[in-house]
Enzyme design. Sequence first.
Site, PDB file in Angstrom:
ATOM      1  N   GLN A 265       0.827  -1.209   0.000  1.00  0.00           N
ATOM      2  CA  GLN A 265       0.000   0.000   0.000  1.00  0.00           C
ATOM      3  C   GLN A 265       0.858   1.254   0.000  1.00  0.00           C
ATOM      4  O   GLN A 265       0.508   2.256  -0.615  1.00  0.00           O
ATOM      5  CB  GLN A 265      -0.934   0.001   1.209  1.00  0.00           C
ATOM      6  CG  GLN A 265      -1.968  -1.096   1.183  1.00  0.00           C
ATOM      7  CD  GLN A 265      -2.723  -1.142  -0.142  1.00  0.00           C
ATOM      8  OE1 GLN A 265      -3.437  -0.219  -0.497  1.00  0.00           O
ATOM      9  NE2 GLN A 265      -2.540  -2.221  -0.895  1.00  0.00           N
ATOM     10  N   HIS A 268       1.715   3.036  -3.328  1.00  0.00           N
ATOM     11  CA  HIS A 268       0.722   3.778  -4.107  1.00  0.00           C
ATOM     12  C   HIS A 268       1.119   5.244  -4.217  1.00  0.00           C
ATOM     13  O   HIS A 268       1.158   5.811  -5.304  1.00  0.00           O
ATOM     14  CB  HIS A 268      -0.663   3.662  -3.465  1.00  0.00           C
ATOM     15  CG  HIS A 268      -1.425   2.458  -3.899  1.00  0.00           C
ATOM     16  ND1 HIS A 268      -1.900   2.300  -5.181  1.00  0.00           N
ATOM     17  CD2 HIS A 268      -1.811   1.344  -3.222  1.00  0.00           C
ATOM     18  CE1 HIS A 268      -2.531   1.145  -5.274  1.00  0.00           C
ATOM     19  NE2 HIS A 268      -2.491   0.551  -4.101  1.00  0.00           N
ATOM     20  N   GLU A 333      -9.235   0.756   5.485  1.00  0.00           N
ATOM     21  CA  GLU A 333      -9.664   0.343   4.149  1.00  0.00           C
ATOM     22  C   GLU A 333      -9.398  -1.153   3.964  1.00  0.00           C
ATOM     23  O   GLU A 333     -10.276  -1.916   3.590  1.00  0.00           O
ATOM     24  CB  GLU A 333      -8.904   1.162   3.105  1.00  0.00           C
ATOM     25  CG  GLU A 333      -9.205   0.772   1.672  1.00  0.00           C
ATOM     26  CD  GLU A 333      -8.310   1.482   0.677  1.00  0.00           C
ATOM     27  OE1 GLU A 333      -8.655   1.478  -0.525  1.00  0.00           O
ATOM     28  OE2 GLU A 333      -7.261   2.031   1.076  1.00  0.00           O
ATOM     29  N   HIS A 334      -8.155  -1.573   4.199  1.00  0.00           N
ATOM     30  CA  HIS A 334      -7.766  -2.983   4.105  1.00  0.00           C
ATOM     31  C   HIS A 334      -7.308  -3.461   5.477  1.00  0.00           C
ATOM     32  O   HIS A 334      -6.437  -2.838   6.089  1.00  0.00           O
ATOM     33  CB  HIS A 334      -6.594  -3.168   3.127  1.00  0.00           C
ATOM     34  CG  HIS A 334      -6.823  -2.597   1.768  1.00  0.00           C
ATOM     35  ND1 HIS A 334      -6.277  -1.380   1.367  1.00  0.00           N
ATOM     36  CD2 HIS A 334      -7.531  -3.061   0.714  1.00  0.00           C
ATOM     37  CE1 HIS A 334      -6.642  -1.139   0.119  1.00  0.00           C
ATOM     38  NE2 HIS A 334      -7.404  -2.131  -0.301  1.00  0.00           N
ATOM     39  N   ASP A 367      -6.824  -6.753  -4.523  1.00  0.00           N
ATOM     40  CA  ASP A 367      -6.703  -5.651  -5.471  1.00  0.00           C
ATOM     41  C   ASP A 367      -6.973  -6.095  -6.896  1.00  0.00           C
ATOM     42  O   ASP A 367      -7.450  -5.302  -7.712  1.00  0.00           O
ATOM     43  CB  ASP A 367      -5.294  -5.043  -5.406  1.00  0.00           C
ATOM     44  CG  ASP A 367      -5.178  -3.961  -4.354  1.00  0.00           C
ATOM     45  OD1 ASP A 367      -6.221  -3.552  -3.809  1.00  0.00           O
ATOM     46  OD2 ASP A 367      -4.048  -3.522  -4.082  1.00  0.00           O
ATOM     47  N   HIS A 426     -53.414  16.817   3.941  1.00  0.00           N
ATOM     48  CA  HIS A 426     -53.015  15.417   4.082  1.00  0.00           C
ATOM     49  C   HIS A 426     -54.137  14.630   4.762  1.00  0.00           C
ATOM     50  O   HIS A 426     -54.529  13.544   4.302  1.00  0.00           O
ATOM     51  CB  HIS A 426     -51.742  15.302   4.950  1.00  0.00           C
ATOM     52  CG  HIS A 426     -50.469  15.615   4.243  1.00  0.00           C
ATOM     53  ND1 HIS A 426     -50.139  16.869   3.800  1.00  0.00           N
ATOM     54  CD2 HIS A 426     -49.427  14.807   3.909  1.00  0.00           C
ATOM     55  CE1 HIS A 426     -48.952  16.836   3.242  1.00  0.00           C
ATOM     56  NE2 HIS A 426     -48.490  15.596   3.286  1.00  0.00           N
TER      57      HIS A 426
END
Length: 441
Positions: A265, A268, A333-334, A367, A426
């Site tokens: 990661q 990235h 996230e992971h 991924d 109504h």
Amino acid sequence: MTAPTAIRRLNAADPDFAHHLDHLLSWESVSDDSVNQRVLDIIKAVRERGDAALVEFTRQFDGLDVASMADLILPRERLELALTRITVAQREALEKAAARVRSYHEKQKQDSWTYTEADGTVLGQKVTPLDRAGLYVPGGKASYPSSVLMNAIPAKVAGVTEVVMVVPTPRGEINELVLAAACISGVDRVFTIGGAQAVAALAYGTESVPKVDKVVGPGNIYVATAKRHVFGQVGIDMIAGPSEILVVCDGQTDPDWIAMDLFSQAEHDEDAQAILVSPDADFLDKVAASIAKLMPTMERAQIIETSINGRGALIQVRDMAQAIEVANRIAPEHLELSVADPQAWLPQIRHAGAIFMGRHTSEALGDYCAGPNHVLPTSGTARFSSPLGVYDFQKRSSIIFCSEQGASELGKTASVLARGESLTAHARSAEYRIVDEQKGN
């Protein structure tokens, strides 16, 4: 290149641990004023001048000498050509990954349903796919064919009639893998435009680019800012922050494996976040040594080192129970559960985008080809968000059919509540349908 020595070490027993963890996790994803204003100007130009603005911005930002919008449209034949230009191994990998992604997402499909009450009233839900979805794909060097699969296939499985892809080709750089992935995924139309202008085109439509119902896919700060501004005009998937991984390990996994999982990661970008949590202090030392040993072997070593030293951490906890507490606090996230019995700890995980179970399940498999979607909530948003899926490309309509008897009975309840809110129309609308039982009508 020197081996990293500045990776943060935290201990959950430290009285200031919560403060240090908050500082480590803090991430501000909003744009600065200059980016925000530039994006607003671009959106305004696309809304007012359509294709002409797209051509102008493509010349300006992508360095392409294009004469008209026709030069920025890729026909289906060009996607099919890409399939012949990639290697056999690449095509087989794309096709295998696509098949697995499709098979997994098929199980997410929701069907319409109804039920009938005793008096004949019918209630239910109608599930309908979006008519058209827009897929933003980064171009040039930052090309991710896997993201094409992960965004386009769920849309197609959901039944979206038309998937429109936009992908910039800066200086004419075309990634054949991206186009091949689009072909395999069933993308219907492709425009070689990018940036905030592409998002605006998808949201509002131009003479050539059709207006979509939802915009999905990753992009830079200009793309993310544009998605914020068009939300409401169209749906969006999410505003994603930097990629993140949290590994919870009992200290028994090969430390080289864990170091490389953290790198997966960190490579990235410089703002990505990689964190290891373990109750074993000696194991944390071993992973730190593996990081130092393996760093010089990495092609993206400078990016990894900046990420690891800037936002990474090795966190020591009291025991595995506290490790899970920290994981839920981070809401990653992971999340890798690199432990002997991950199934035993799974019920206690409340917040995570994707959970990778056991020592052999690297995040990288998710991924690319495991099947579940790799578009995941970041920056702690897993507390309330979910991975991208088929359900993001479907909408639900409530179904209400009242029999005469059902309308009469419900009308009595509605009347009381409506008058309690001083909404007389109504109340009277409901009361008109109340059967006068004494008169029989």
